[in-house]
Write a protein that holds these residues in place. Structure first.
Motif, PDB file in Angstrom:
ATOM      1  N   THR A  42       0.813  -1.217   0.000  1.00  0.00           N
ATOM      2  CA  THR A  42       0.000   0.000   0.000  1.00  0.00           C
ATOM      3  C   THR A  42       0.845   1.265   0.000  1.00  0.00           C
ATOM      4  O   THR A  42       0.499   2.248  -0.659  1.00  0.00           O
ATOM      5  CB  THR A  42      -0.959   0.006   1.209  1.00  0.00           C
ATOM      6  OG1 THR A  42      -0.203  -0.264   2.405  1.00  0.00           O
ATOM      7  CG2 THR A  42      -2.028  -1.052   1.061  1.00  0.00           C
ATOM      8  N   ILE A  46       1.245   4.600  -2.834  1.00  0.00           N
ATOM      9  CA  ILE A  46       1.210   6.025  -2.496  1.00  0.00           C
ATOM     10  C   ILE A  46       2.493   6.718  -2.947  1.00  0.00           C
ATOM     11  O   ILE A  46       2.482   7.864  -3.392  1.00  0.00           O
ATOM     12  CB  ILE A  46       1.018   6.204  -0.972  1.00  0.00           C
ATOM     13  CG1 ILE A  46      -0.363   5.690  -0.546  1.00  0.00           C
ATOM     14  CG2 ILE A  46       1.180   7.665  -0.574  1.00  0.00           C
ATOM     15  CD1 ILE A  46      -1.523   6.460  -1.118  1.00  0.00           C
ATOM     16  N   PRO A 166      -1.808   3.413   3.669  1.00  0.00           N
ATOM     17  CA  PRO A 166      -1.933   4.722   3.021  1.00  0.00           C
ATOM     18  C   PRO A 166      -1.629   5.890   3.956  1.00  0.00           C
ATOM     19  O   PRO A 166      -1.036   6.887   3.524  1.00  0.00           O
ATOM     20  CB  PRO A 166      -3.405   4.753   2.571  1.00  0.00           C
ATOM     21  CG  PRO A 166      -3.779   3.316   2.429  1.00  0.00           C
ATOM     22  CD  PRO A 166      -3.035   2.609   3.522  1.00  0.00           C
ATOM     23  N   GLY A 170       1.576   7.996   3.358  1.00  0.00           N
ATOM     24  CA  GLY A 170       1.392   9.422   3.086  1.00  0.00           C
ATOM     25  C   GLY A 170       2.206  10.297   4.020  1.00  0.00           C
ATOM     26  O   GLY A 170       2.837  11.271   3.593  1.00  0.00           O
ATOM     27  N   THR A 301      -4.474   6.073  -7.364  1.00  0.00           N
ATOM     28  CA  THR A 301      -3.535   7.041  -6.799  1.00  0.00           C
ATOM     29  C   THR A 301      -3.219   8.138  -7.808  1.00  0.00           C
ATOM     30  O   THR A 301      -3.015   9.297  -7.427  1.00  0.00           O
ATOM     31  CB  THR A 301      -2.228   6.349  -6.359  1.00  0.00           C
ATOM     32  OG1 THR A 301      -1.690   5.600  -7.457  1.00  0.00           O
ATOM     33  CG2 THR A 301      -2.468   5.425  -5.188  1.00  0.00           C
ATOM     34  N   SER A 315      -4.144  11.693  -0.255  1.00  0.00           N
ATOM     35  CA  SER A 315      -4.485  10.580  -1.136  1.00  0.00           C
ATOM     36  C   SER A 315      -4.700   9.306  -0.325  1.00  0.00           C
ATOM     37  O   SER A 315      -5.630   8.536  -0.576  1.00  0.00           O
ATOM     38  CB  SER A 315      -3.366  10.381  -2.163  1.00  0.00           C
ATOM     39  OG  SER A 315      -3.624   9.277  -2.994  1.00  0.00           O
ATOM     40  N   GLY A 316      -3.824   9.080   0.660  1.00  0.00           N
ATOM     41  CA  GLY A 316      -3.988   7.914   1.524  1.00  0.00           C
ATOM     42  C   GLY A 316      -5.277   7.964   2.316  1.00  0.00           C
ATOM     43  O   GLY A 316      -5.958   6.948   2.488  1.00  0.00           O
ATOM     44  N   MET A 319      -8.292   6.754   0.455  1.00  0.00           N
ATOM     45  CA  MET A 319      -8.399   5.305   0.289  1.00  0.00           C
ATOM     46  C   MET A 319      -8.670   4.586   1.609  1.00  0.00           C
ATOM     47  O   MET A 319      -8.874   3.374   1.630  1.00  0.00           O
ATOM     48  CB  MET A 319      -7.118   4.761  -0.346  1.00  0.00           C
ATOM     49  CG  MET A 319      -6.814   5.371  -1.701  1.00  0.00           C
ATOM     50  SD  MET A 319      -5.280   4.776  -2.439  1.00  0.00           S
ATOM     51  CE  MET A 319      -5.783   3.133  -2.935  1.00  0.00           C
ATOM     52  N   SER A 323      -9.767   0.264   3.188  1.00  0.00           N
ATOM     53  CA  SER A 323      -8.869  -0.495   4.043  1.00  0.00           C
ATOM     54  C   SER A 323      -9.438  -0.656   5.440  1.00  0.00           C
ATOM     55  O   SER A 323      -9.399  -1.749   6.016  1.00  0.00           O
ATOM     56  CB  SER A 323      -7.503   0.205   4.107  1.00  0.00           C
ATOM     57  OG  SER A 323      -6.949   0.342   2.827  1.00  0.00           O
TER      58      SER A 323
END
Length: 524
Positions: A42, A46, A166, A170, A301, A315-316, A319, A323
């Protein structure tokens, strides 16, 4: 000729039918190793956009950072499972943990994209040692009637590590460096190694005494030819002679491998494993699930960081719903499989996955957090039953002495599906972007030289516009890039939706894993 082989595959101290001692500590020990692998997967996703900028990597290079790892996994997983059956799953697991951590350290120290890709291949080889051994240790530690519960907990732990990935990735990429996302595997690997040495009990198939090295060679060549063709097809073209040649080689060498496996005394991959229809269907389900998930998710991503312009941490966070949802969904999936059976639960999961993929295909350029959060949560509750159920079907239906091989089959199916999805959907997305980009540019397209147009299309394939432009032209090109990327992304998710529906129908023909009775297992 049918051959009966009695195998005492569990520890001598364990009561018959009860597996190895300390099952929950075993689950925790193997989970530490797999957490390292899941975190790596993951956080690398990223980090990819930043790696591309820092190492001047092309889209092809970035795909190889992922695909090289998947290639090594897919080629070596079944062989790794067999090595665990022969030499001990604990030993193979710990070697995998140590090698994965050390190769991660080397990746963080390199400054060459070529060396990074090579080290990712090495990392994949150690990951291949680790994953089937982990499943085999769980299979031996938990009696058959508790395997669903163990797989549910296993899925929750994987979901937790995926959820952390993520965010951790990140934070590290944004505040430290992309190298730090690999360095983090070192302390996690050290903890897994120490805890595994203290907790895990060795188990192996004691009646198997040698490695089918010709089988290893033939299977490795088959998997390499297949996965290499899949990875290179978007670059070469599916009708190119090289693509067809590698696919043909995979078929021919694969046929020779099957011929040899049917005749050798101790085969690498006993074909009797696939006489159980559920094992075969479970393997197909893993391929389809991974195709649908990894293939489509690869581009998200780029959607968040390219189209939306989000920072790696943001961005993480986008998502996170998927998760985090897996933490809740995986134990529920284990319970539902125990109550409703694998057939209904897995089919329902793939239907939910199809709905989530369809909603993803409707995302717009300005999609808000909630627009992606809803399908992400649905994906968590759709994919968890498939991951837990298909794993239990493959490993649970396999004889105890073939648990390592079965774990290798399960993981190999996932990697092949992921590589296939990334390559096929990557080709679909890229082709769609290239075809619609001039139209989104409008009249401005006529003034752009062909060579420059190809460069703009390549950037648009990852949702980006060329840096350094300003004024009205920059906005036209940026808008065209983003709209073209979204067109490609939408088509990719539509294909994933169709694949998920096919998997839902296939799931109606499976049944749950056997209940292990006693230590003696007979292969007919």
């Amino acid at each position: 000729m049918a051959q009966a082989v009695a195998v005492d595959a569990v520890d001598a101290e364990a009561p018959p039918g009860q597996g190895l001692g300390r099952p929950w500590l075993t689950l925790l020990a193997v989970s530490l190793g797999v957490i390292m692998v899941m975190l790596d997967g993951t956080v690398v996703a990223i980090a990819n956009p930043v790696i591309g900028v820092d190492l001047h990597a092309s889209l092809s290079d970035l795909q190889w950072i992922t695909s090289g790892y998947l290639l090594a996994l897919a080629v070596f997983l079944i062989t790794a499972g067999k090595l665990g059956d022969l030499f001990g799953h604990k030993m193979v697991f710990l070697i995998g943990v140590a090698g994965f951590a050390l190769s991660s350290l080397a990746i963080g120290l390199t400054s060459s994209v070529g060396m990074l890709i090579a080290l990712r291949v090495l990392q994949g080889l150690f990951g291949a040692l680790l994953q089937p051994a982990a499943l085999a240790l769980l299979r031996s530690a938990f009696p058959g009637e508790r395997l669903n519960m163990a797989m549910g907990a296993w899925g929750a732990i994987i979901g937790l590590s995926s959820a952390a990935g993520p965010i951790v990735g990140g934070l590290l990429v944004e505040n430290v460096s992309w190298q730090s996302v690999f360095f983090i595997n070192v302390p996690v690997g050290a903890a897994a190694l120490i805890f595994g040495l203290l907790v895990l009990k060795e188990n192996r198939a004691k009646t198997l005494s040698r490695v089918d090295w010709l089988g290893v060679l033939l299977l490795s060549l088959t998997m390499f030819a297949l996965v290499w063709a899949i990875i290179k097809a978007p670059e070469w073209g599916w009708g190119d002679a090289r693509t067809i040649g590698f696919l043909a080689a995979a078929v021919v060498v694969g046929g020779v491998f099957l011929f040899w496996q049917a005749r050798v005394r101790e085969p690498l991959l006993p074909l009797s494993l696939f006489r159980n229809v559920s094992v075969s269907i479970g393997t197909a389900l893993m391929i389809l699930m991974a195709f649908s998930m990894f293939g489509a998710m690869f581009f998200l991503t780029f959607f968040f960081q390219g189209v939306h312009g989000l920072k790696p941490l943001d961005s993480g966070l986008r998502m996170l719903p998927m998760s985090a949802g897996m933490i809740v969904a995986s134990p529920i999936a284990g319970v539902l499989i125990g109550k409703l059976g694998a057939r209904i639960t897995i089919a329902g999961g793939m239907v939910i996955t199809a709905v989530a993929m369809f909603l993803m295909s409707r995302l717009g350029v300005e999609a808000a957090f909630v627009d992606s959060a809803i399908p992400f949560v649905l994906l968590a509750f759709g994919l968890s039953p498939v991951f837990v159920g298909a794993t239990e079907i493959i490993v649970g239906n396999a004889p105890e002495e073939l648990s390592g091989v079965a774990g290798g089959v399960q993981n190999s199916a996932m990697q092949v599906g992921g590589a296939l999805g990334t390559a096929v959907l990557g080709a679909i997305v890229s082709a769609r972007v290239a075809s619609v980009f001039p139209g989104h540019l409008g009249p401005a397209a006529a003034a752009i030289p062909p060579a420059q147009m190809e460069g703009l299309k390549s950037l648009a394939a990852v949702g980006m516009a060329p840096p350094g432009l300003s004024g009205p032209a920059a906005k036209v090109i940026a808008d065209a890039s983003h709209l073209s990327f979204m067109d490609g992304l939408h088509l990719g998710f539509v294909v994933s939706t169709i694949v998920a529906v096919v998997a839902a129908i296939l799931a109606l023909f499976v049944r749950a894993g056997r209940k292990t009775e006693g230590a003696a297992v007979h292969i007919g």
